[in-house]
Design a protein around this motif. Structure first.
Motif: not given
Length: 555
Positions: A248-255
């Motif tokens: 979820s952390i990676l998804g938040s800053w994925g873009s």
């Protein structure tokens, strides 16, 4: 459509071209798409630290703990997820930023390497689509922050009965805040990206003061960290929940990681972004999430309820103290910090990157500034308050589109870092013809398309199940929940396997550095000053050879 008046109007609407820029606006090129020339590379180490303060310290990062604790983890385990996810985010940012750091080009142009000149429209359009909706939502939150300031100045304004109908799903106070927020946002778009450091510094200072103020109020009054730090683990599977939290952390800053080149290309020197991405990024993300958990936990002991949104918390604090003058002043300045944070995060993650993506779709008439204005118009037209109020399924769709960012990131890293060894033939990235090594087959690169499908399809069943039943816990849903790490890995490995079986032609062509004298002033293949000098030297040498031959014949 071909009348002289229309052609004249069309010429006036074309994007401006720098004097002696050495490029022309066409289907693939304009000022914001070419490699950033040395005079526009203004970002130093501290600039990228500020970048990550803006990106890592924001309202969404503050509220990260709400989702992590919902997985059944303890506060301590949640913070461990934040730390691990933040470190991986920093590492991905370093690697994804290599094209910008080495060749000073952004994601829009980088995607042409792996997807083909025409195929690059797909990842670009996907980023534009998702950014439109997130821009509108972030703008709405910014409007709420402005309304918080208005309520602090006038308690009567804060407690006025809503003058809009209930079906509008927005109060007249929040709507006024959105309008005022837009008036503050418009001037920021006029600032070129290479000159945004100082506005970002001011924003970082304002929101940082807000976080410190909330922390200084909550912990002493609660006598500690509050009840959230005393919760027990209720997760059915702690390892899976930990993996879910990290994802979820990676998804938040994925873009943000896949688009690092959009900002790293402004780096004054090589390796300047490294320190900020490896150290500032994890530190800022972790500190902001930690402050959010501590303040939310401590304030729940004071106010009697758990409030994760800092804007809602500040409003509740004003009511708790009966709108006393001192508290109103504190709430006003804290609301100003939240407003600045929303302005900066929208410029940072949406306006500039999406503006450049739009410029890549129609370079002759769209640049970053025009694309940002178009994004703002579409964003507000999307009625984000309606989305947040009644379209939970649609919001899930927008959030779920992040599963497609992961394989795109894996493909980009495999192509640029592993196969090409950071080489690029810059002039061919702006050559939309079969003579370009990035043209592939009719402008599309089939290897990237296959790898993308293979990297994204495993998550589609879980995605659909979540939309039908948000409480579903099937194996497909569990796979979907950790999609970023798995999708990135699949896209990376599958792309390499395909390219091993069917090697990419001309993969070793190009330079692993940017020849500024040759490329920065000309990317269309026309002779540059350095090339003209070479032609002149060759001409002079030919003339001398003729003269020597004539003398020999006479002798």
């Amino acid at each position: 459509m071909t009348s002289p008046k229309f052609r004249k109007l069309a010429r006036r609407l074309e994007c401006p071209v720098d004097e002696d820029g050495g490029y022309t606006n066409d289907r693939w090129t304009n000022r914001d798409l070419i490699p950033i020339p040395p005079d526009r590379r203004t970002y130093k180490i501290w600039s990228f630290c500020i970048y990550w303060f803006v990106s890592g310290a924001c309202i969404s990062a503050y509220s990260t703990g709400s989702s992590l604790l919902a997985y059944g983890l303890t506060a301590q385990q949640s913070m461990a997820c934040v730390v691990i996810g933040a470190i991986i985010t920093g590492l991905l940012s370093v690697i994804s930023g290599f094209p910008g750091e080495i060749h000073h080009i952004g994601f829009t142009v980088v995607s042409r390497m792996s997807w083909g000149m025409k195929g690059s429209y797909f990842p670009v359009c996907l980023r534009v689509f998702t950014s439109v909706w997130w821009f509108g939502i972030q703008s709405y939150w910014g409007g709420q922050a402005v309304n918080l300031m208005l309520g602090a100045m006038s308690p009567s304004w804060k407690h006025q009965p809503n003058k809009f109908s209930a079906s509008s799903n927005i109060t007249h106070q929040d709507f006024t805040g959105v309008v005022l927020w837009y008036l503050a946002y418009i001037p920021l778009v006029l600032v070129p990206p290479e000159k945004l450091q100082r506005p970002f510094v001011a924003s970082s200072a304002a929101f940082g003061a807000t976080l410190i103020g909330l922390l200084a109020w909550a912990v002493p009054h609660a006598g500690g960290g509050g009840p959230l730090f005393k919760t027990v683990n209720t997760a059915s599977s702690t390892p899976y929940s930990m993996m879910l939290g990290i994802t979820s952390i990676l998804g938040s800053w994925g873009s943000g990681t896949i688009g690092q080149s959009d900002w790293v290309r402004y780096s004054e020197r090589r390796y300047y972004p490294l320190a900020s991405q490896m150290f500032a990024a994890p530190m800022m993300i972790t500190l902001c999430a930690l402050v959010g958990v501590v303040v939310t936990s401590a304030s729940s002991s004071i106010l009697g309820e758990i409030i994760w949104s800092p804007i809602s918390l500040l409003s509740a604090i004003q009511d708790y103290y009966d709108s006393s003058s001192g508290v109103r002043a504190a709430v006003f300045f804290a609301g100003l910090g939240c407003t600045c944070a929303q302005l900066s995060i929208n410029v940072l993650l949406n306006s500039v990157s999406t503006g450049m993506d739009m410029a890549g779709l129609w370079p002759k008439y769209l640049n970053i500034r025009r694309g940002a204005y178009l994004l703002a118009a579409i964003g507000i037209a999307s009625n984000p308050w309606q989305i947040l109020a009644s379209a939970a399924t649609f919001l899930s769709v927008i959030s779920g589109l992040g599963v497609f960012i992961a394989p795109m990131t894996g493909i980009m890293l495999a192509d640029y870092i592993v196969l090409r060894r950071c080489r690029a033939k810059i002039e061919d990235l702006y050559n939309g013809s079969p003579s370009s090594i990035y043209w592939y087959k009719n402008g599309f690169h089939w290897r990237a398309i296959v790898a993308f499908v293979m990297g994204s399809w495993p998550f589609c069943p879980g995605f659909i199940m979540i939309l039908i039943d948000p409480t579903s816990t099937s194996a497909w849903v569990k796979l979907f929940n950790i999609s970023f790490l798995v999708g990135l890995s699949i896209g990376f490995v599958v792309y390499l396997v395909i390219c091993t079986i069917s090697p990419i032609p001309h993969v070793k062509e190009g330079l692993n550095y940017l020849d500024d004298e040759r490329f920065c002033k000309n990317v269309t293949g026309e002779p540059t000053p350095s090339q003209d000098d070479e032609f002149k030297h060759e001409h002079d040498r030919d003339v001398k050879d003729v003269e020597i031959s004539a003398v020999i014949r006479e002798v």
